[in-house]
Write an enzyme that holds these catalytic residues in place. Structure first.
Site, PDB file in Angstrom:
ATOM      1  N   ASN A  76     -14.400  15.192 -32.029  1.00 41.64           N
ATOM      2  CA  ASN A  76     -14.019  14.853 -33.154  1.00 41.64           C
ATOM      3  C   ASN A  76     -14.964  15.117 -34.145  1.00 41.64           C
ATOM      4  O   ASN A  76     -15.974  15.362 -34.018  1.00 41.64           O
ATOM      5  CB  ASN A  76     -13.879  13.251 -33.310  1.00 41.64           C
ATOM      6  CG  ASN A  76     -15.204  12.538 -33.532  1.00 41.64           C
ATOM      7  OD1 ASN A  76     -15.536  12.240 -34.674  1.00 41.64           O
ATOM      8  ND2 ASN A  76     -15.834  12.260 -32.306  1.00 41.64           N
ATOM      9  N   ASN A 135     -26.937   4.112 -35.862  1.00 39.77           N
ATOM     10  CA  ASN A 135     -26.496   5.352 -35.532  1.00 39.77           C
ATOM     11  C   ASN A 135     -27.307   6.517 -35.569  1.00 39.77           C
ATOM     12  O   ASN A 135     -27.351   7.059 -36.809  1.00 39.77           O
ATOM     13  CB  ASN A 135     -24.992   5.447 -36.176  1.00 39.77           C
ATOM     14  CG  ASN A 135     -24.265   6.791 -35.765  1.00 39.77           C
ATOM     15  OD1 ASN A 135     -24.968   7.635 -35.141  1.00 39.77           O
ATOM     16  ND2 ASN A 135     -23.136   6.926 -36.125  1.00 39.77           N
ATOM     17  N   PHE A 136     -28.262   6.888 -34.645  1.00 44.12           N
ATOM     18  CA  PHE A 136     -28.817   8.237 -34.876  1.00 44.12           C
ATOM     19  C   PHE A 136     -28.354   9.117 -34.089  1.00 44.12           C
ATOM     20  O   PHE A 136     -29.032  10.118 -33.353  1.00 44.12           O
ATOM     21  CB  PHE A 136     -30.452   7.782 -34.177  1.00 44.12           C
ATOM     22  CG  PHE A 136     -31.002   6.927 -35.073  1.00 44.12           C
ATOM     23  CD1 PHE A 136     -30.765   6.664 -36.425  1.00 44.12           C
ATOM     24  CD2 PHE A 136     -32.163   6.196 -34.460  1.00 44.12           C
ATOM     25  CE1 PHE A 136     -31.452   5.742 -37.115  1.00 44.12           C
ATOM     26  CE2 PHE A 136     -32.825   5.338 -35.236  1.00 44.12           C
ATOM     27  CZ  PHE A 136     -32.507   5.170 -36.590  1.00 44.12           C
ATOM     28  N   CYS A 138     -24.295  10.801 -34.232  1.00 45.26           N
ATOM     29  CA  CYS A 138     -23.459  11.670 -34.683  1.00 45.26           C
ATOM     30  C   CYS A 138     -23.984  13.146 -34.941  1.00 45.26           C
ATOM     31  O   CYS A 138     -24.708  13.260 -35.749  1.00 45.26           O
ATOM     32  CB  CYS A 138     -22.630  11.083 -35.744  1.00 45.26           C
ATOM     33  SG  CYS A 138     -21.708   9.745 -35.282  1.00 45.26           S
ATOM     34  N   CYS A 349      -5.522  24.299   4.256  1.00 46.96           N
ATOM     35  CA  CYS A 349      -5.439  24.762   3.099  1.00 46.96           C
ATOM     36  C   CYS A 349      -6.324  26.081   3.007  1.00 46.96           C
ATOM     37  O   CYS A 349      -6.350  27.036   2.441  1.00 46.96           O
ATOM     38  CB  CYS A 349      -5.533  24.210   1.878  1.00 46.96           C
ATOM     39  SG  CYS A 349      -7.189  23.511   1.455  1.00 46.96           S
ATOM     40  N   CYS A 381     -24.531  25.955   8.780  1.00 48.13           N
ATOM     41  CA  CYS A 381     -24.175  24.800   7.757  1.00 48.13           C
ATOM     42  C   CYS A 381     -25.580  24.226   7.108  1.00 48.13           C
ATOM     43  O   CYS A 381     -26.288  23.954   7.901  1.00 48.13           O
ATOM     44  CB  CYS A 381     -23.443  23.538   8.384  1.00 48.13           C
ATOM     45  SG  CYS A 381     -23.164  22.562   6.769  1.00 48.13           S
ATOM     46  N   CYS A 384     -24.414  21.515   2.229  1.00 52.30           N
ATOM     47  CA  CYS A 384     -24.677  21.736   0.746  1.00 52.30           C
ATOM     48  C   CYS A 384     -23.502  20.675   0.067  1.00 52.30           C
ATOM     49  O   CYS A 384     -23.512  20.591  -1.264  1.00 52.30           O
ATOM     50  CB  CYS A 384     -24.593  23.119   0.210  1.00 52.30           C
ATOM     51  SG  CYS A 384     -22.763  23.852   0.297  1.00 52.30           S
ATOM     52  N   CYS A 391     -12.324  19.920  -1.046  1.00 51.48           N
ATOM     53  CA  CYS A 391     -11.350  19.761  -0.411  1.00 51.48           C
ATOM     54  C   CYS A 391     -10.358  18.791  -0.986  1.00 51.48           C
ATOM     55  O   CYS A 391     -10.773  17.850  -1.694  1.00 51.48           O
ATOM     56  CB  CYS A 391     -11.806  18.959   0.945  1.00 51.48           C
ATOM     57  SG  CYS A 391     -10.519  18.328   2.276  1.00 51.48           S
TER      58      CYS A 391
END
Lengths: 434, 448
Positions: A76, A135-136, A138, A349, A381, A384, A391
């Site tokens: 935004n 608000n520090f 935006c 797959c 293996c 990792c 998957c």
């Protein structure tokens, strides 16, 4: 039933879900609807000095979408409230009166002068609100005027302004931090040094949502030109979780209350923030995508989870997982995991195979006796977790820890069961002990 | 009396709107939103089982990924480079026993990715805007090749040969190109004259000369063609129809299913097409299903498919069988035709013997039953038409024997499609035969 009620800096709310300072909390009508729907509290859309800011009249929002148009990320360029201060404060007072059991927090952003803060704080306090959020954070528009993230990026300013606020207000002060920095601990330490009662994070991340390739212009744009916005939504959750955890585990800020913000979409997200040290959570994008009714599902999910695990109150969850967040050099290099493919769940797959083959360690066989069959080659293996991550079937590939005495076929080492990290590793030239 | 209840064979059993509804697209295309969501379901498998299951070997994960990435033209290119009739195959392939049966999503959730519909989406998108062309001819080789028969195999072969720079002449016995794409297949699978649109596009590659109404063995002769061309591809199909094996009295109402279907495909006005009130279709394949369902859709009140073996032996897929049943067709198994009944030259019924397997052999039992029928359609398989007089070719099982590339026993002659021995009689397989033969012809001509 688990007790979802929250007591954050002495500010009570029936549940830990607050609406973040953002468009959903811009006006009395929205906030009333939110509180009627069951939100525990709201951080009112940031107010500033009069005359109010002016927003663009072109598009303010844009989304990163999945194929079925599920919102993954959101950005935004809306500024702080574009309505007069007085109108906001009157509405805030009315809301607090109508919902005394909810948390009503005022978010403020004024220029970096002592006088500006000194002027606004008492006016805000008069509304009867429960706390102040600075608000520090935006990163768009207001930062060009020396406010928002422009302050949040300079720890000295954070400390200075926080000190003023503590001096001129008796209310709890929550400092909202920007993630557009290199090390979140610095602004958090500065807030604490300035006397902040809590920090809230993360605010949005500098972002350009996309480029319209037909018009050859960034999207969204106003009359052909656009400006970077603030990125939020589900996609920022991992970034926010890390920053929350960093503050929670930093010895200098440990124990500083945190209001967690960033992509919270489900009860599970909220629970994760709580376990990494957040005392309350703030939500915006999920409400902007689904409406306020989601609060029922958030509360119900969190409550069911707590019941199933025997947690009776929010406090019992807060910070529960923080001790598991460490520096890399503390990780046990003698611990070994290997992936395991559950053949009953495998749908063949083959994605685990091809990504391991192409981009990792060639540790997944694609055939067995000439048939399509995917199985881990433990001799290659490295554990990792790539295959687990990609998957498509839940729990089909899992990681198995090698047991003490078991041989790691890849390294030829037997699992010793002793802990040893990088600080003591022989490959580390700077190893601290031998 | 209602036209639909009229006994015997007559047209206009239904009102025009019902015809239109009955013969509209049986499986409407996906819209852009549906296509994107469906495309996202594809897992982009490694060595994808769907691709292996596709007789033409289309890289299915890639074409689906391209749909998901707003690149339908790229998706169509991926399809058409392996299967030049990918548009028709998207409509008529029995995907439930090919790519979609192999989809790994079946294992997980019993619901494959809708590959056929996605292929249709990609090809439809492309055909709606086919410029610039996807394919270009390479340098002219000066070689002349005859393609006899313009069904899927012949068209596929002709296009690939043209791409490779050869000059192709297509000989077609019928007035229109397309073979079964034009004269076979159920009308509701390929409405709006799609077959001819696709062929027109296919021919736009150039280098292909067409001679329709030219029948091998009548208007042109095998020996002449072999002599006059550098290579010959035979995509002759199976023009003969098996007889019932019982006495077939001369009677109105006894027809070949393929001819009934061809009439339907060629009809400009479906209300002019006559159909019986009670129709019996004999056979267990796709032709039987197409003929039976279309009889129902033309207004036949009772349609029964009778097959001599059990359900599991039917060559029509389970999906197709269910489709027939959903359209009000009754399927009876384990019965073989025994006797046709006629009155005044008009068919009135047919008697069937019950059958069963005895020691593994299909055996007719003494018990029988009778079905009233004013129309009986033969759909018990087609045969190679010997009137083509293709002397000298090695044959097997009544079809042309070839190697894996489609090369026959004769130098210069290749064959493919349904007339080639060992096939499954699928459109998509014909396309693959034509493609492989073209590649082999090109290889041979270039190394000669």
């Amino acid at each position: 039933m688990a007790d979802l009620s929250s007591n954050f800096l002495g500010i009570k709310s029936p549940n830990p879900f607050w609406l973040a300072s953002a468009p959903p909390t811009d006006k009395e009508v929205n906030v009333m609807r939110a509180l009627e729907a069951g939100w525990g509290g709201v951080v009112w859309k940031t107010v500033g000095e009069d005359p109010p800011v002016v927003n663009v009249h072109g598009p303010r929002y844009a989304a990163l979408l999945g194929q079925d148009r599920r919102v993954i990320g959101f950005n935004n360029i809306e500024l702080i409230s574009d309505r007069p201060l007085k109108a906001n404060l009157e509405e805030m007072a009315r809301v607090k009166k109508r919902f005394p059991d909810r948390a009503i927090i005022a978010s403020i952003m004024v220029p970096c002068t002592e006088q500006a803060w000194k002027n606004i704080l008492p006016q805000v306090e008069d509304t009867g609100c429960d706390g102040i959020e600075l608000n520090f954070g935006c990163p768009h528009g207001m930062s060009e005027r020396g406010m928002g993230s422009a302050v949040g990026q300079v720890p000295e300013y954070i400390q200075m302004v926080t000190e003023w606020c503590k001096q001129y207000s008796r209310l709890p002060i929550i400092v909202k931090l920007t993630p557009n920095i290199t090390d979140i601990r610095m602004p958090a330490r500065a807030a604490k040094a300035g006397g902040a009662d809590a920090v809230s994070l993360i605010n949005t991340i500098n972002s350009i949502m996309s480029v319209d390739l037909e018009k050859m212009a960034i999207y969204p744009n106003t009359d052909g030109a656009g400006s970077h916005g603030g990125y939020c939504g589900y996609a920022v959750k991992p970034i926010a979780l890390n920053m929350v955890a960093e503050i929670a585990r930093d010895p200098e800020t440990a124990g500083l209350p945190i209001s967690g913000i960033g992509g919270i979409t489900t009860w599970r997200d909220a629970a994760e923030f709580l376990t990494l040290g957040a005392g309350t959570v703030q939500v915006c994008t999920a409400a902007m995508v689904y409406g306020f009714k989601i609060i029922e599902d958030l509360c119900d999910g969190l409550s069911s989870f707590m019941d199933s695990k025997g947690y009776q109150s929010i406090d019992q969850l807060v910070g529960k997982a923080v001790p598991t967040v460490k520096n890399w050099n503390q990780l046990n290099l003698n611990y070994v995991e290997k992936a395991v493919i559950n053949q009953d769940l495998c749908i063949k797959c083959g994605r685990c195979h091809i990504v391991c083959e192409d981009t990792s360690h060639q540790a997944i066989f694609a055939t067995k006796n000439g048939e399509r069959h995917f199985e881990i080659n433990e001799a290659e293996c490295v554990g990792c977790n790539l295959c687990v991550s990609i998957c498509p079937v839940p729990n089909c590939i899992t990681m198995r820890a090698l047991q003490v005495g078991e041989l790691d076929q890849r390294t030829g080492h037997t699992i010793s069961g002793t802990y040893a990290n990088w600080t003591t590793h022989p490959n580390n030239p700077g190893a601290s002990c031998s | 009396m209602l036209a639909s209840l009229q006994n015997g064979i007559c047209s206009a059993r239904l009102d025009l709107a019902t015809y239109q509804q009955n013969f509209a697209d049986a499986h409407p295309p996906l819209n852009a939103i549906q296509a994107k969501i469906e495309a996202e379901r594809c897992y982009y498998c490694f060595a994808a089982p769907c691709q292996t299951a596709c007789p033409t070997g289309i890289d299915i994960p890639s074409f689906i990924a391209r749909i998901a990435q707003d690149n339908p033209r790229g998706a169509a290119a991926k399809i058409l480079e392996e299967n030049i009739l990918g548009g028709m195959c998207a409509r008529v392939c029995p995907t439930e026993v090919l790519c979609e049966q192999a989809c790994v999503r079946n294992t997980n959730e019993d619901k494959p990715v809708e590959i056929g519909l996605l292929q249709r989406f990609a090809t439809d998108s492309f055909f709606s805007k086919p410029k610039p062309p996807l394919f270009k001819r390479t340098t002219d080789t000066g070689k002349k090749i005859a393609v006899v028969g313009s069904g899927p195999a012949g068209l596929s072969c002709a296009h690939r040969l043209a791409c490779l720079g050869h000059q192709v002449t297509v000989f077609e016995a019928k007035p229109k190109l397309g073979g079964l794409n034009e004269y076979g297949l159920a009308a509701y699978k390929t409405p709006n004259k799609f077959a001819q649109q696709e062929i027109e596009w296919l021919l736009s590659i150039g280098g292909i000369t067409v001679q329709t109404n030219t029948r091998l063995g009548k208007d042109v002769f095998f020996q002449d063609i072999v002599q006059n061309f550098d290579a010959v591809f035979l995509g002759l199909g199976l023009a003969g129809v098996n007889a019932l094996g019982i006495h077939e009295p001369e009677s109105v109402g006894l027809r070949n299913a393929v001819e009934f279907i061809a009439d339907l495909r060629q009809a400009e006005d479906l209300s002019q097409l006559p159909v019986g009130r009670k129709v019996v279709v004999i056979g267990g394949g796709m032709t039987a299903i197409d003929a039976a369902v279309q009889s129902r859709k033309l207004g036949a009140e009772e349609v029964t498919i009778v097959y001599r073996r059990g359900q599991e032996s039917m060559s029509a897929s389970e999906y197709e069988q269910a489709w027939a049943k959903n359209n009000g067709v009754k399927i009876r198994h384990w019965a073989a035709p025994l006797e046709l009944h006629t009155a005044n030259g008009q068919l009135t019924g047919i008697r069937f013997a019950y059958t069963q397997l005895v020691d593994g052999r299909l055996t007719q039992l003494p018990e029988s039953f009778q079905l009233e029928a004013d129309m009986v359609l033969r759909a018990i398989g087609q045969t190679f038409d010997s009137s083509h007089s293709v002397e000298g070719l090695a044959m097997q099982g009544g079809k042309i024997l070839t190697d894996a590339h489609g090369k026959t026993s004769l130098a210069k002659v290749w064959a493919g499609g349904d007339c080639r021995y060992g096939g499954k009689d699928l459109t998509v397989e014909g396309v693959q035969h034509g493609k492989l033969a073209a590649i082999d012809i090109d290889r041979v001509l270039r190394t000669a």
